[in-house]
Design an enzyme around this catalytic site. Structure first.
Site, short mmCIF file in Angstrom:
data_model
loop_
_atom_site.label_atom_id
_atom_site.label_comp_id
_atom_site.label_asym_id
_atom_site.label_seq_id
_atom_site.Cartn_x
_atom_site.Cartn_y
_atom_site.Cartn_z
CG HIS A 214 0.10 1.26 2.54
ND1 HIS A 214 -0.29 2.58 2.33
CD2 HIS A 214 0.06 1.08 3.90
CE1 HIS A 214 -0.55 3.15 3.50
NE2 HIS A 214 -0.35 2.27 4.45
CG ASP B 5 -1.65 -0.96 -2.70
OD1 ASP B 5 -1.16 -0.81 -1.57
OD2 ASP B 5 -2.13 -0.02 -3.36
CG HIS B 6 2.47 0.51 -3.46
ND1 HIS B 6 2.71 1.37 -4.51
CD2 HIS B 6 1.24 0.81 -3.00
CE1 HIS B 6 1.67 2.18 -4.66
NE2 HIS B 6 0.76 1.85 -3.76
CG HIS C 120 0.58 7.35 1.52
ND1 HIS C 120 -0.71 7.69 1.19
CD2 HIS C 120 0.64 5.99 1.48
CE1 HIS C 120 -1.39 6.58 0.95
NE2 HIS C 120 -0.61 5.54 1.13
CG ASP D 119 -0.03 5.13 -2.87
OD1 ASP D 119 0.13 5.06 -4.09
OD2 ASP D 119 -0.61 4.26 -2.21
CG HIS E 285 -2.69 4.08 -6.52
ND1 HIS E 285 -3.57 4.50 -5.55
CD2 HIS E 285 -1.91 3.13 -5.93
CE1 HIS E 285 -3.33 3.84 -4.43
NE2 HIS E 285 -2.33 2.99 -4.64
#
Length: 302
Positions: A63, A65-66, A141, A211, A269
């Site tokens: 994802h 944002d990582h 996740h 996550d 997060h």
């Protein structure tokens, strides 16, 4: 030195004062980057992280944002003349993504970049050297996602000086005893190492729980950690939304920390919908008292 520096503590959408996920684990003289959200290289510069000591990068999942900050960081390292090799541990598709970006821009990195694939569902040791052992484990996740356990190993055995002297072992040999060697006296008598030493104390352990939905199956990986990071995207009144999006709440993270009997919990997060983070502590600490916000720019000693 075993510590964690927080570079980003937010979830998908950056805010003016919070950045997507990124952390630096310091293990003696080497640095390990855990996730690399957008803007990570600016945070590295802001907090004066020594890029030259960066040895390994761990990407939990794909994802954005990582990992959206990774290509920029790699390009900057090359432009600054890095020649030391760099290893990236990540889902296998990331190698294709990075290579496409390099090819499209005609970029040739000045250093060797190695990708070590983390296959879906895999768990086990992925890196071990004289100071550090890193293991990965799957989290629950929406896509394949991993947590990481960083263990600072203590390999030297604990010497029992009076016992060593009783066996007439010279002090000059004590260092070898701590390294695990036996000692043979001049008369041929063999003095076994475990007669004069004790096993090394357990190493410190930091667990990064990326996550994930609330999942008690993670407990074996978290058990007795000196420090644990766990996502808390939402406050507990949005428990249903957290479950729908495969994330966790403040109370759920604290509950896992309590059940795993960890020493300290870091939470991060955070959803961009929240402007204040104190309510996350207000909900977490009644469940697990030793909880702290993973504050950007702060270094936490494991």
């Amino acid at each position: 030195m075993f510590a964690v520096t927080i570079l980003g503590n937010n979830s998908a959408i950056p805010t003016l004062d919070r950045h997507p996920t990124a952390q630096v684990v310091t293990c003696n003289e080497q640095l390990l980057l855990v996730d690399c959200g957008e803007g990570t290289q600016l945070q590295i510069a802001k907090y004066r992280i020594k890029r030259s000591k960066l040895r390994y990068i761990f990407i939990s999942h794909l994802h954005g944002d990582h990992y959206f900050g990774l290509i920029g960081l790699l390009n900057t390292l090359s432009l600054m003349g890095r020649t030391d090799p760099l290893s990236v541990y990540a889902p296998p598709e990331l190698e294709q993504i990075i290579q496409l970006q390099l090819d499209c821009s005609g970029t040739i990195l000045k250093f060797e970049l190695s990708f070590i694939p983390l296959l879906p569902g895999y768990s086990g040791t992925i890196l071990e050297d004289k100071d550090l052992r890193v293991t990965c484990f799957p989290t629950q996740h929406r896509i394949s996602c991993f947590g990481f356990s960083f263990e600072l190993q203590k390999r030297k055995r604990k010497l029992i000086p009076e016992q060593a002297r009783a066996y007439e072992i010279p002090a000059a040999y004590f260092g070898k005893l701590q390294d695990g060697a036996d000692y043979q006296r001049k008369d041929g008598t063999l003095i076994k190492n475990d007669w004069v030493t004790l096993p090394p104390p357990p190493g410190k352990r930091y667990v990064y729980c990326a996550d994930t939905i609330y999942d008690v199956n993670l407990l074996p990986w978290l058990k007795d950690a000196d420090m644990m990071y766990h996502e808390t995207t939402y406050l507990h009144d949005l428990e249903d939304r957290a479950a729908e999006r495969y994330h966790s709440t403040s109370v759920q993270a604290a509950s896992l920390a309590a059940a795993a009997e960890v020493k300290q919990l870091l939470i991060g997060h955070f959803s961009s919908k929240y402007t204040e983070l104190q309510p996350f502590l207000d909900e977490s600490r009644p469940v697990f008292e030793n909880t702290a916000i993973a504050e950007e720019g702060v270094t936490y000693i494991v």
